[in-house]
Enzyme design. Structure first.
Site: not given
Ligand code: CP3
Length: 340
Positions: A21, A25, A34, A71, A147
């Protein structure tokens, strides 16, 4: 590429590092892009802007690999499920998958609709320095299914566990459908230019040992082996989070095992270090404090040595309020301490 060499345990000038990640943000530059996109999903679907945020951590932090900005939930999205990202709540699927009919209604070939991802990969590869790798990724079938069945994030996994214990045939039907889509999706990512792929099993720890292997790991290995048969030169990284107690059962043909922060590195090294390159595993919260960052990095390098067999990473994803300066410091420190 240092990162790819390290995945195959080849000699490298230093231990490569990237952060799960790493685009997100905590970077003001990400927030700006974004905002331009409108919202998170629109950003994922906009190859030009998604490529820009994919490249940011390489430029800002100096990490050895970029990870595709997307994602894990674009698979259920393109299977036809409605998906919303709600402020403070995370992802929400208003109509979860609960019956065999719901599974049948899911579109079988989401990889055909994920063209924006392949476009992003092509744009990133054009702009990424030649010595840096691009990592493609997918969620594991189990983690994606949590999910889809729960309808969003969950603390207890009550809905999906009920299925695991009382309707295993429902679970396997869903997991097979998702796993088939992931195979095709990762192959298309590789054919678009991804240099390596990682499968995130963030909710592995929701399952007891036998059920973890039956409902999650077996599917991850099946996907990994499908890829290795076709593209042996592309490293496959598997990251099942929170399963320190199950390391004895880990098997399969893949290259790199992702170690989460709750698994002591010594233990992972003892159980798996001969068979797989290990990736990890700094507790991300250490990045709140520079001294704690340094102590944590030194400890991991002491265990793994400044030598082949290790890729440095966090033990889970970056949090939105971590200081960028400390992430930069981490990357420099790993390179300095492991230079050979
Ligand atoms: O790693 C990276 O920089 C690449 C991008 C990436 C994202 N999600 C961007 C994202 C990757 C590899 C993921 C994987 C992901 N997504 C996982 C597996 C990794 C982990 O963290 O366990 C999971 C479970 C998800 C599902 C998901 N997507 C959740 C639970 C959320 C909300 C989390 C939050 O903090 O709000 C997301 C949204 C998400 N995916 C964001 C990002 C940058 C935040 C969105 C935003 O507000 O800009």
């Amino acid at each position: 590429m240092v990162f790819i060499d390290a995945c195959f345990r080849k000699k490298t000038p230093y231990t490569p590092v990237w952060l799960m990640r790493q685009a997100g943000r905590y970077l003001p530059q990400y927030m700006k892009v974004r905002e331009k996109a409108g919202d998170f999903l629109s950003l994922c679907k906009n190859p030009e802007l998604a490529a820009e945020v994919t490249l940011q951590p390489v430029e800002i932090l100096g990490v050895d690999a970029a990870i595709l900005f997307s994602d894990i939930l674009v698979i259920p999205l393109e299977m036809g499920m409605e998906l919303r990202f709600e402020k403070g709540e995370g992802p929400v699927f208003p109509k979860p998958v609960r019956t065999m009919e719901d599974i049948d209604a899911l579109y079988e070939f989401p990889e055909e609709r994920l063209t924006y991802v392949y476009e992003t990969i092509k744009l990133v590869k054009k702009r990424l320095p030649k010595d840096k790798a691009l990592i493609g990724f997918a969620g594991s079938p189990w983690t994606i299914a949590t999910y889809m069945v729960e309808g969003g994030g969950s603390k207890s996994y009550a809905a999906i566990k009920k299925k695991v214990y009382s309707e295993p045939e429902f679970m396997h039907a869903l997991l097979i459908k998702v796993a088939e889509a992931i195979k095709a999706y990762l192959i298309k990512q590789i054919e678009s230019g991804a240099d390596a792929v990682q499968i995130f099993d963030s909710w592995a720890s929701a399952l007891e040992k036998d059920k973890f292997f039956e409902f999650s790991w077996d599917y991850m290995v099946e996907i990994a082996e499908f890829i290795k048969e076709r593209y042996p030169h592309v490293p496959v990284i598997l990251f099942p989070k929170g399963i320190a107690g199950y390391l004895d059962g880990i098997y399969g043909k893949f290259d790199v095992f992702g170690v989460d922060w709750g698994t002591p590195m010594e233990l992972a090294k003892e159980k798996l270090g001969d068979r797989y390159v290990l990736q990890g595993n700094l507790e991300p919260a250490r990045l709140y404090n520079r001294d704690e960052t340094r102590v944590g990095v030194e400890k991991i390098i002491e265990v793994m040595g400044a030598k082949e067999g290790h890729i440095f990473n966090l033990g889970h994803g970056m949090m939105p309020d971590l200081p960028v300066e400390n992430a930069k410091y981490l990357v420099e420190l790993v390179h300095d301490l492991t230079r050979r």
